[in-house]
Design an enzyme around this catalytic site. Structure first.
Site, PDB file in Angstrom:
ATOM      1  CB  SER A   7      -0.610  -0.237   1.462  1.00 35.50           C
ATOM      2  OG  SER A   7      -1.041   1.026   0.970  1.00 35.50           O
ATOM      3  CG  HIS A  32      -3.968  -1.320  -1.201  1.00 34.83           C
ATOM      4  ND1 HIS A  32      -5.447  -2.278  -1.373  1.00 34.83           N
ATOM      5  CD2 HIS A  32      -4.530  -0.796  -0.214  1.00 34.83           C
ATOM      6  CE1 HIS A  32      -5.730  -2.108  -1.045  1.00 34.83           C
ATOM      7  NE2 HIS A  32      -5.587  -1.165   0.619  1.00 34.83           N
ATOM      8  CG  ASP A  34      -5.096   2.380   1.089  1.00 34.48           C
ATOM      9  OD1 ASP A  34      -6.091   1.671   1.180  1.00 34.48           O
ATOM     10  OD2 ASP A  34      -4.257   2.128   1.510  1.00 34.48           O
ATOM     11  CG  MET A  36      -8.044   7.229   2.706  1.00 33.51           C
ATOM     12  SD  MET A  36      -7.568   7.250   4.437  1.00 33.51           S
ATOM     13  CE  MET A  36      -6.325   5.632   4.393  1.00 33.51           C
ATOM     14  CG  HIS A  65      -9.455   0.096   0.347  1.00 37.23           C
ATOM     15  ND1 HIS A  65      -8.861  -0.069   0.951  1.00 37.23           N
ATOM     16  CD2 HIS A  65     -10.428  -0.176   0.505  1.00 37.23           C
ATOM     17  CE1 HIS A  65      -9.613   0.044   2.073  1.00 37.23           C
ATOM     18  NE2 HIS A  65     -11.032   0.322   1.917  1.00 37.23           N
ATOM     19  CG  MET A  67     -11.057   2.886   2.778  1.00 33.95           C
ATOM     20  SD  MET A  67      -9.399   3.012   3.334  1.00 33.95           S
ATOM     21  CE  MET A  67      -8.194   3.146   2.376  1.00 33.95           C
ATOM     22  CG  MET A 142     -10.992  -2.518   5.778  1.00 39.17           C
ATOM     23  SD  MET A 142      -9.917  -1.850   5.385  1.00 39.17           S
ATOM     24  CE  MET A 142      -8.945  -1.350   6.351  1.00 39.17           C
ATOM     25  CG  PHE A 148      -4.856   6.540  10.598  1.00 40.58           C
ATOM     26  CD1 PHE A 148      -4.438   8.333  10.035  1.00 40.58           C
ATOM     27  CD2 PHE A 148      -6.304   6.514  11.272  1.00 40.58           C
ATOM     28  CE1 PHE A 148      -5.422   9.192  10.184  1.00 40.58           C
ATOM     29  CE2 PHE A 148      -7.063   8.116  11.676  1.00 40.58           C
ATOM     30  CZ  PHE A 148      -6.423   9.516  10.692  1.00 40.58           C
ATOM     31  CG  ASP A 180      -6.224  -3.084   3.261  1.00 39.70           C
ATOM     32  OD1 ASP A 180      -5.267  -2.385   4.398  1.00 39.70           O
ATOM     33  OD2 ASP A 180      -6.892  -2.106   2.953  1.00 39.70           O
ATOM     34  N   GLY A 202       1.842  -2.488   4.029  1.00 40.67           N
ATOM     35  CA  GLY A 202       1.530  -1.028   3.654  1.00 40.67           C
ATOM     36  C   GLY A 202       3.295  -0.456   4.966  1.00 40.67           C
ATOM     37  CB  SER A 203       4.298   0.326   8.150  1.00 38.24           C
ATOM     38  OG  SER A 203       2.514  -0.360   8.858  1.00 38.24           O
TER      39      SER A 203
HETATM   40  C1  DX5 Z   1      -5.597   1.561   6.567  1.00 39.01           C
HETATM   41  C2  DX5 Z   1      -5.325   0.601   4.548  1.00 39.01           C
HETATM   42  C3  DX5 Z   1      -4.808   0.483   3.990  1.00 39.01           C
HETATM   43  C4  DX5 Z   1      -3.408   0.904   5.517  1.00 39.01           C
HETATM   44  C5  DX5 Z   1      -2.333  -0.752   6.130  1.00 39.01           C
HETATM   45  O1  DX5 Z   1      -7.036   2.611   6.322  1.00 39.01           O
HETATM   46  O2  DX5 Z   1      -6.863   0.929   4.020  1.00 39.01           O
HETATM   47  O3  DX5 Z   1      -4.548  -0.530   2.640  1.00 39.01           O
HETATM   48  O4  DX5 Z   1      -2.772   1.317   4.186  1.00 39.01           O
HETATM   49  O5  DX5 Z   1      -1.206  -0.453   5.627  1.00 39.01           O
HETATM   50  P1  DX5 Z   1      -0.610  -0.983   7.465  1.00 39.01           P
HETATM   51  O6  DX5 Z   1      -0.605  -1.869   6.452  1.00 39.01           O
HETATM   52  O7  DX5 Z   1      -0.107  -0.188   7.665  1.00 39.01           O
HETATM   53  O8  DX5 Z   1      -1.675  -1.248   8.295  1.00 39.01           O
HETATM   54 ZN    ZN Z   2      -6.308  -0.278   2.025  1.00 40.91          ZN
END
Ligand code: DX5
Ligand code: ZN
Length: 225
Positions: A7, A32, A34, A36, A65, A67, A142, A148, A180, A202-203
């Site tokens: 992500s 991916h 995200d 928002m 994705h 959101m 999720m 975040f 995710d 992501g992280s």
């Molecule tokens: C959260 C996002 C995720 C997020 C995942 O709302 O949908 O895709 O980036 O990040 P990590 O892997 O750091 O939880």
């Molecule tokens: Zn996501």
């Protein structure tokens, strides 16, 4: 084979191109994105512009994705920009059949398949999917509350994953399951063993010093699960 979808929410946007090249080198096949809106989730991120910028520069499957509230208003723009997969949250779709059809229609219009996904927050019931499942190519579960990156995995999600895997199997559907949130080297094998097809991270990919090596380490764990 289980796919890895890094992500870019956790990427360094100063050098986004380099970060994308690094994950390609590390073996990722999806990216991916995200999106928002500051309404459905308390954060604002990216729009179709970034999808359009990345599209011609890599062969990754661009996995959007959403959101956001009122996703129907934005689906055509993301499809036009080059998305391969578009996922909407069941919690915001009053007319889910119409929204999923809209996503697939964009693919027909553009002459390439665009897959339609439904996302569920950690405590949104699987029952929301009952009738919609045959109309979705992908279900995103999720495993953190959306909004975040860098949050901790919610382990209570595992029985739901198991239930969904059984439900898809019982109906003989080709629906993919994506998970995710909070996934990393320590827990990824667990969710793969429970039947996840696509791992979003992501992280775990971008917050270390070397995204290529992080992808390889995750993929290694995933294949040994
Ligand atoms: C959260 C996002 C995720 C997020 C995942 O709302 O949908 O895709 O980036 O990040 P990590 O892997 O750091 O939880
Ligand atoms: Zn996501």
């Amino acid at each position: 084979m289980v796919a890895l979808a890094p992500s870019i929410l956790s990427a360094d946007f100063w050098c986004l191109g380099e970060q994308v090249s690094a994950i390609v080198k590390g073996g990722a096949t999806w990216l991916h994105l995200d999106v928002m809106d500051g309404h459905f989730v308390p954060n604002i991120t990216i729009g179709p512009l970034i999808v359009r910028a990345v599209r011609p520069r890599c062969r990754l499957k661009l996995d959007v994705h959403l959101m956001i509230e009122d996703p129907d208003d934005y689906i055509p723009a993301f499809a036009d920009a080059g998305a391969n997969h578009i996922t909407v949250h069941a919690e915001v779709c009053r007319h889910l059949h119409r929204t999923l059809s809209l996503i697939r229609e964009q693919g027909k219009k553009l002459g390439r398949p665009i897959t339609a996904g439904i996302a569920l927050n950690p405590f949104s019931p699987l029952g929301l999917l009952d009738d919609a499942l045959p109309f979705a190519d992908l279900v995103l579960l999720m495993s953190v509350n959306p909004g975040f990156g860098g949050q901790s995995f919610i382990p209570e999600i595992l029985p739901k994953l198991k239930k969904l895997r059984n439900c898809i199997g019982a109906q003989g559907l080709p629906t993919l399951i994506q998970m995710d949130g909070g996934l990393n080297e320590k827990n990824v094998d667990l969710v793969v063993r429970e039947g996840v097809d696509i791992v979003v991270a992501g992280s775990a990919v971008f917050k270390g010093s070397d995204p290529t090596m992080s992808c390889r380490a995750l993929l290694n764990k995933m294949s040994g699960a």
